[in-house]
Motif scaffolding. Structure first.
Motif, PDB file in Angstrom:
ATOM      1  N   ALA A   1       0.815  -1.219   0.000  1.00 34.46           N
ATOM      2  CA  ALA A   1       0.000   0.000   0.000  1.00 34.46           C
ATOM      3  C   ALA A   1       0.847   1.267   0.000  1.00 34.46           C
ATOM      4  CB  ALA A   1      -0.929   0.003   1.207  1.00 34.46           C
ATOM      5  N   LEU A   2       2.091   1.175   0.451  1.00 32.38           N
ATOM      6  CA  LEU A   2       2.953   2.360   0.494  1.00 32.38           C
ATOM      7  C   LEU A   2       3.380   2.828  -0.893  1.00 32.38           C
ATOM      8  CD1 LEU A   2       5.409   1.654   3.460  1.00 32.38           C
ATOM      9  CD2 LEU A   2       3.580   3.355   3.392  1.00 32.38           C
ATOM     10  N   GLY A   3       3.463   1.902  -1.839  1.00 33.82           N
ATOM     11  CA  GLY A   3       4.012   2.258  -3.136  1.00 33.82           C
ATOM     12  C   GLY A   3       5.529   2.343  -3.081  1.00 33.82           C
ATOM     13  N   ALA A   4       6.157   2.494  -4.247  1.00 31.08           N
ATOM     14  CA  ALA A   4       7.622   2.473  -4.332  1.00 31.08           C
ATOM     15  C   ALA A   4       8.262   3.581  -3.509  1.00 31.08           C
ATOM     16  CB  ALA A   4       8.056   2.568  -5.790  1.00 31.08           C
ATOM     17  N   ASP A   5       7.750   4.806  -3.601  1.00 23.94           N
ATOM     18  CA  ASP A   5       8.346   5.919  -2.860  1.00 23.94           C
ATOM     19  C   ASP A   5       8.213   5.705  -1.356  1.00 23.94           C
ATOM     20  OD1 ASP A   5       9.000   7.116  -5.233  1.00 23.94           O
ATOM     21  OD2 ASP A   5       7.313   8.542  -5.214  1.00 23.94           O
ATOM     22  N   GLY A   6       7.049   5.256  -0.925  1.00 29.79           N
ATOM     23  CA  GLY A   6       6.846   5.021   0.498  1.00 29.79           C
ATOM     24  C   GLY A   6       7.741   3.921   1.026  1.00 29.79           C
ATOM     25  N   ARG A   7       7.928   2.853   0.233  1.00 23.98           N
ATOM     26  CA  ARG A   7       8.814   1.767   0.669  1.00 23.98           C
ATOM     27  C   ARG A   7      10.260   2.248   0.785  1.00 23.98           C
ATOM     28  NH1 ARG A   7       5.352  -1.181  -2.611  1.00 23.98           N
ATOM     29  NH2 ARG A   7       6.773  -1.118  -4.399  1.00 23.98           N
ATOM     30  N   GLU A   8      10.676   3.124  -0.121  1.00 26.16           N
ATOM     31  CA  GLU A   8      12.031   3.671  -0.032  1.00 26.16           C
ATOM     32  C   GLU A   8      12.206   4.489   1.240  1.00 26.16           C
ATOM     33  OE1 GLU A   8      13.079   5.843  -3.489  1.00 26.16           O
ATOM     34  OE2 GLU A   8      12.981   4.099  -4.838  1.00 26.16           O
ATOM     35  N   ARG A   9      11.211   5.278   1.578  1.00 31.02           N
ATOM     36  CA  ARG A   9      11.279   6.072   2.808  1.00 31.02           C
ATOM     37  C   ARG A   9      11.277   5.169   4.035  1.00 31.02           C
ATOM     38  NH1 ARG A   9       6.289   9.302   2.900  1.00 31.02           N
ATOM     39  NH2 ARG A   9       7.180  10.259   4.772  1.00 31.02           N
ATOM     40  N   LEU A  10      10.456   4.119   3.986  1.00 32.21           N
ATOM     41  CA  LEU A  10      10.410   3.180   5.106  1.00 32.21           C
ATOM     42  C   LEU A  10      11.755   2.480   5.262  1.00 32.21           C
ATOM     43  CD1 LEU A  10       8.524   1.807   7.240  1.00 32.21           C
ATOM     44  CD2 LEU A  10       8.215  -0.011   5.556  1.00 32.21           C
ATOM     45  N   GLU A  11      12.322   2.021   4.155  1.00 36.51           N
ATOM     46  CA  GLU A  11      13.615   1.342   4.235  1.00 36.51           C
ATOM     47  C   GLU A  11      14.687   2.269   4.795  1.00 36.51           C
ATOM     48  OE1 GLU A  11      16.948  -0.828   1.393  1.00 36.51           O
ATOM     49  OE2 GLU A  11      14.910  -0.524   0.620  1.00 36.51           O
ATOM     50  N   ALA A  12      14.665   3.533   4.398  1.00 37.78           N
ATOM     51  CA  ALA A  12      15.651   4.483   4.925  1.00 37.78           C
ATOM     52  C   ALA A  12      15.502   4.627   6.433  1.00 37.78           C
ATOM     53  CB  ALA A  12      15.489   5.832   4.231  1.00 37.78           C
ATOM     54  N   ALA A  13      14.270   4.699   6.916  1.00 38.39           N
ATOM     55  CA  ALA A  13      14.043   4.815   8.356  1.00 38.39           C
ATOM     56  C   ALA A  13      14.503   3.556   9.079  1.00 38.39           C
ATOM     57  CB  ALA A  13      12.561   5.075   8.630  1.00 38.39           C
ATOM     58  N   LEU A  14      14.250   2.394   8.484  1.00 38.62           N
ATOM     59  CA  LEU A  14      14.659   1.138   9.099  1.00 38.62           C
ATOM     60  C   LEU A  14      16.179   1.007   9.141  1.00 38.62           C
ATOM     61  CD1 LEU A  14      11.970  -1.135   7.447  1.00 38.62           C
ATOM     62  CD2 LEU A  14      12.261  -0.817   9.905  1.00 38.62           C
ATOM     63  N   ARG A  15      16.851   1.395   8.080  1.00 41.71           N
ATOM     64  CA  ARG A  15      18.320   1.347   8.067  1.00 41.71           C
ATOM     65  C   ARG A  15      18.898   2.260   9.147  1.00 41.71           C
ATOM     66  NH1 ARG A  15      20.930  -1.206   3.928  1.00 41.71           N
ATOM     67  NH2 ARG A  15      19.630  -1.909   2.170  1.00 41.71           N
ATOM     68  N   ARG A  16      18.278   3.401   9.309  1.00 42.61           N
ATOM     69  CA  ARG A  16      18.727   4.318  10.370  1.00 42.61           C
ATOM     70  C   ARG A  16      18.501   3.710  11.754  1.00 42.61           C
ATOM     71  NH1 ARG A  16      14.682   8.423  10.435  1.00 42.61           N
ATOM     72  NH2 ARG A  16      13.756   7.099  12.041  1.00 42.61           N
ATOM     73  N   ASN A  17      17.361   3.057  11.945  1.00 35.03           N
ATOM     74  CA  ASN A  17      17.015   2.535  13.266  1.00 35.03           C
ATOM     75  C   ASN A  17      17.792   1.271  13.632  1.00 35.03           C
ATOM     76  OD1 ASN A  17      15.137   4.596  13.395  1.00 35.03           O
ATOM     77  ND2 ASN A  17      13.375   3.293  12.954  1.00 35.03           N
ATOM     78  N   LEU A  18      18.043   0.419  12.641  1.00 34.43           N
ATOM     79  CA  LEU A  18      18.639  -0.887  12.917  1.00 34.43           C
ATOM     80  C   LEU A  18      20.132  -0.939  12.642  1.00 34.43           C
ATOM     81  CD1 LEU A  18      15.854  -3.183  11.396  1.00 34.43           C
ATOM     82  CD2 LEU A  18      16.336  -2.808  13.826  1.00 34.43           C
ATOM     83  N   GLY A  19      20.604  -0.098  11.740  1.00 30.76           N
ATOM     84  CA  GLY A  19      22.012  -0.152  11.376  1.00 30.76           C
ATOM     85  C   GLY A  19      22.280  -1.255  10.365  1.00 30.76           C
TER      86      GLY A  19
END
Length: 252
Positions: A217-235
């Motif tokens: 449901a997020l679409g490609a742009d939303g998934r990219e933003r989510l992945e960026a947040a996850l990379r920041r949070n998890l390392g």
């Protein structure tokens, strides 16, 4: 709900957590040689595996509404009575199992109380009926990092906190409302080490379950933003994640 996927895809997504949880759940249920057990909502066989190891394939039955999951379960456990169906309408006679168990399934049942009542029906008097569900209400499931990041990207998304059975009180209430007696509950935890962010993240992209629906449901742009947040949070990894489930059991 995205469960019409290959068993391998589900295993990569959840199996790394559900398999060790299933071992602890089988211990909690007191499964022992000589019993006959039913795995309700078996999926590719996370709980079927320890049941077969303890009881033998001919003493285990398994049921699920997903044909791909059933194909995987049949291939992995020859001799197990694997059937297509749902918890709410089990194709078994009254009192034919010593144990009926549902591992990570109650919150996906259309009628959880009806499903558990059916499980009690097919269990012998004083046999064990049990279920386990991640602590969704407190966001202690393996999907916790996803929902925490989703709160930044799509704050209106409900996540899984309100799923029935996703707290100790809710899970116990489902069993009691289904007529299961002497219900008791316990926390079960699983810790998994992920060597890299990519190893953890990639299985989430196969459209499995509520997370798969949310990512789509997020679409490609939303998934990219989510992945960026996850990379920041998890390392980049390695990192450990601990998931906590509630298990409940009682007597038919």
């Amino acid at each position: 709900m995205g469960f019409d996927v290959a068993g391998e895809a589900y295993d990569r997504f959840m199996g790394r957590y559900s398999r060790p949880l299933a071992e602890r759940f089988a211990d909690f249920l007191g499964v022992e040689p000589g019993q006959h057990a039913l795995d309700v909502g078996c999926g590719p066989g996370a709980l079927t595996e320890p049941l077969v190891a303890r009881l033998g394939a001919t003493h285990v039955a398994a049921i699920d509404p997903s044909e791909p999951f059933l194909a995987a379960c049949r291939a992995r456990f020859p001799g197990v009575d694997v059937r297509l169906g749902t918890a709410e309408s089990l194709p078994f006679d009254d009192g034919v199992h010593d144990v009926a168990a549902a591992c990570l399934v109650v919150h996906f049942m259309d009628d959880p109380v009806g499903g558990l009542a059916e499980m009690a029906r097919v269990t012998r008097p004083d046999g064990t009926v049990g279920a386990t569900v991640w602590d969704l209400a407190a966001n202690r499931a393996p999907m916790r990092p996803i929902w925490e990041a989703m709160a930044e990207i799509a704050p209106d998304h409900p996540g899984e906190r309100d799923f029935q059975g996703g707290s100790r009180a809710s899970l116990v209430a489902v069993l009691e409302d289904a007529g299961v007696r002497h219900v008791e509950s316990e926390e079960l935890s699983v810790t998994v080490t992920h060597p890299t962010f990519e190893e953890w993240w990639e299985p989430h992209l196969h459209g499995v379950g509520p997370v798969g629906d949310a990512l789509a449901a997020l679409g490609a742009d939303g998934r990219e933003r989510l992945e960026a947040a996850l990379r920041r949070n998890l390392g980049p990894g390695p990192f450990e994640l601990t998931a906590v489930a509630y298990a409940a059991r009682g007597r038919a």
